[in-house]
Design an enzyme around this catalytic site. Structure first.
Site, PDB file in Angstrom:
ATOM      1  N   ALA A  51      61.245  29.638   4.964  1.00  0.00           N
ATOM      2  CA  ALA A  51      62.438  28.915   4.547  1.00  0.00           C
ATOM      3  C   ALA A  51      63.489  29.943   4.153  1.00  0.00           C
ATOM      4  O   ALA A  51      63.174  31.087   3.827  1.00  0.00           O
ATOM      5  CB  ALA A  51      62.098  28.007   3.377  1.00  0.00           C
TER       6      ALA A  51
ATOM      7  N   GLY B  66      57.400  28.757   5.476  1.00  0.00           N
ATOM      8  CA  GLY B  66      57.750  27.604   6.317  1.00  0.00           C
ATOM      9  C   GLY B  66      57.545  27.884   7.800  1.00  0.00           C
ATOM     10  O   GLY B  66      57.300  26.961   8.584  1.00  0.00           O
TER      11      GLY B  66
ATOM     12  N   GLU C 164      53.999  27.255   8.367  1.00  0.00           N
ATOM     13  CA  GLU C 164      53.799  25.808   8.250  1.00  0.00           C
ATOM     14  C   GLU C 164      54.306  25.083   9.506  1.00  0.00           C
ATOM     15  O   GLU C 164      53.694  24.118   9.964  1.00  0.00           O
ATOM     16  CB  GLU C 164      54.496  25.292   6.985  1.00  0.00           C
ATOM     17  CG  GLU C 164      53.770  25.775   5.731  1.00  0.00           C
ATOM     18  CD  GLU C 164      54.552  25.547   4.448  1.00  0.00           C
ATOM     19  OE1 GLU C 164      55.718  25.982   4.377  1.00  0.00           O
ATOM     20  OE2 GLU C 164      54.005  24.934   3.520  1.00  0.00           O
TER      21      GLU C 164
ATOM     22  N   GLU D 285      54.828  32.512  -0.415  1.00  0.00           N
ATOM     23  CA  GLU D 285      55.635  31.824  -1.432  1.00  0.00           C
ATOM     24  C   GLU D 285      55.334  32.293  -2.844  1.00  0.00           C
ATOM     25  O   GLU D 285      56.231  32.371  -3.695  1.00  0.00           O
ATOM     26  CB  GLU D 285      55.405  30.305  -1.338  1.00  0.00           C
ATOM     27  CG  GLU D 285      56.061  29.640  -0.139  1.00  0.00           C
ATOM     28  CD  GLU D 285      55.209  29.621   1.115  1.00  0.00           C
ATOM     29  OE1 GLU D 285      54.238  30.396   1.220  1.00  0.00           O
ATOM     30  OE2 GLU D 285      55.531  28.817   2.010  1.00  0.00           O
TER      31      GLU D 285
END
Ligand code: CO8
Length: 258
Positions: free
Chosen positions: A66, A109, A112, A132
């Protein structure tokens, strides 16, 4: 599609290809990219000419996570009220098969997103991780759940709690990755797999994908029951008649998706 700024969208025959295109930010997934990616995939999903989709990144990164710069100042109230990262549900809701072509970093992300794809084809230089924790947060779009299911609790805990990366060989050995190929082969390998899938009966392909997904969310008895009924239902399709007739007659089948 000309309006997209963070992705490139093209079709290769019956395959829809989306290439993440923020190379200077290692394809960091900002809100605009996520919106554009979801729109492009949904357009392919709705396009009868498309049978399977590929999402690819660049040479150095599939996606490095992200967009940290965009998320840094967010408050809980904003995250909660905007239902931050819920857009991603749109990717996992796709019914057509989706293949990730991963070279370089697939972090946070990005990892993911790869795990939301049905098949992950990785370059041997790919690196996967959920870093993260190093930013004072934790995975937010399915990482704790999908990684644990893909690689087991022992390795998922290790990756998520230490933030370390795993290379393509470890990712393949632990079940996160479907195939590992040379970096220059990764996109073609993914496109060829997608073209093969798209050449089969679309009904059979979507039904098979759905049944495998059910495995993650049901008991064995329930899953096998779902599979059996779905399998039986395919005998109502013309494509089943055609596929088996073609085999018996030693010719190529012509699937019409009905
Ligand atoms: N966000 C924003 N910018 C990024 C990101 C990112 N995740 N990753 C890299 N960039 C930018 C860098 O800031 C740099 O920009 P600039 O040139 O303006 O300084 C540029 O990309 C190139 O990066 P580096 O110079 O750092 O390249 P290196 O080769 O030195 O390092 C790394 C590559 C190791 C991948 C490094 O960039 C890195 O550690 N990136 C961050 C990885 C990370 O922590 N990812 C997790 C983010 S959090 C997350 O994903 C939460 C998910 C929650 C669900 C939301 C789903 C979208």
């Amino acid at each position: 599609t000309d309006a997209y700024e963070t992705i490139l969208v093209e079709t290769r025959g019956a395959v829809g290809l989306v290439t993440l295109n923020r190379p200077k930010a290692l394809n960091a997934l900002n809100a605009q990219l996520i919106r554009e990616l979801c729109s492009a995939l949904e357009a392919f999903e709705a396009d009868d000419a498309i049978g399977a989709m590929v999402v690819a990144g660049g040479e150095k990164a599939f996606a490095a996570g992200a967009d940290v710069k965009e998320m840094a100042a967010k408050t809980y109230a904003e995250a909660y009220l905007q239902d931050f990262v819920s857009d991603w549900k749109r990717v996992s809701a796709l019914r057509k098969p989706l293949i990730a072509a991963v070279a370089g970093y697939a972090l946070g992300g990005g990892c993911e997103l790869a795990m939301m794809c049905d098949i992950v084809i990785a370059a041997d230089d790919a690196r996967f991780g959920q870093p993260e924790i190093t930013l004072g947060i934790m995975p937010g779009f399915g990482g704790t759940q999908r990684l644990a299911r893909a690689v087991g609790q022992a390795k998922a805990m290790d990756l998520i709690l230490t933030g370390r990366m795993m290379d393509a060989a470890e990712a393949e050995g632990s079940g996160l990755v479907s195939r590992v190929v040379a970096p220059e082969r990764v996109l073609d390998e993914a496109l060829e797999a997608a073209a093969k899938i798209a050449s089969f009966s679309r009904i059979a392909a979507l039904a098979a994908k759905e049944a495998v997904q059910v495995a993650a969310e049901s008991s064995l008895t329930e899953g096998v029951r779902f599979e059996r009924r779905t399998f039986q239902a395919l005998y109502a399709t013309e494509d089943q008649k055609e596929g088996m007739a073609a085999f018996v007659e030693k010719r190529k089948p012509v699937f019409r998706n009905r």
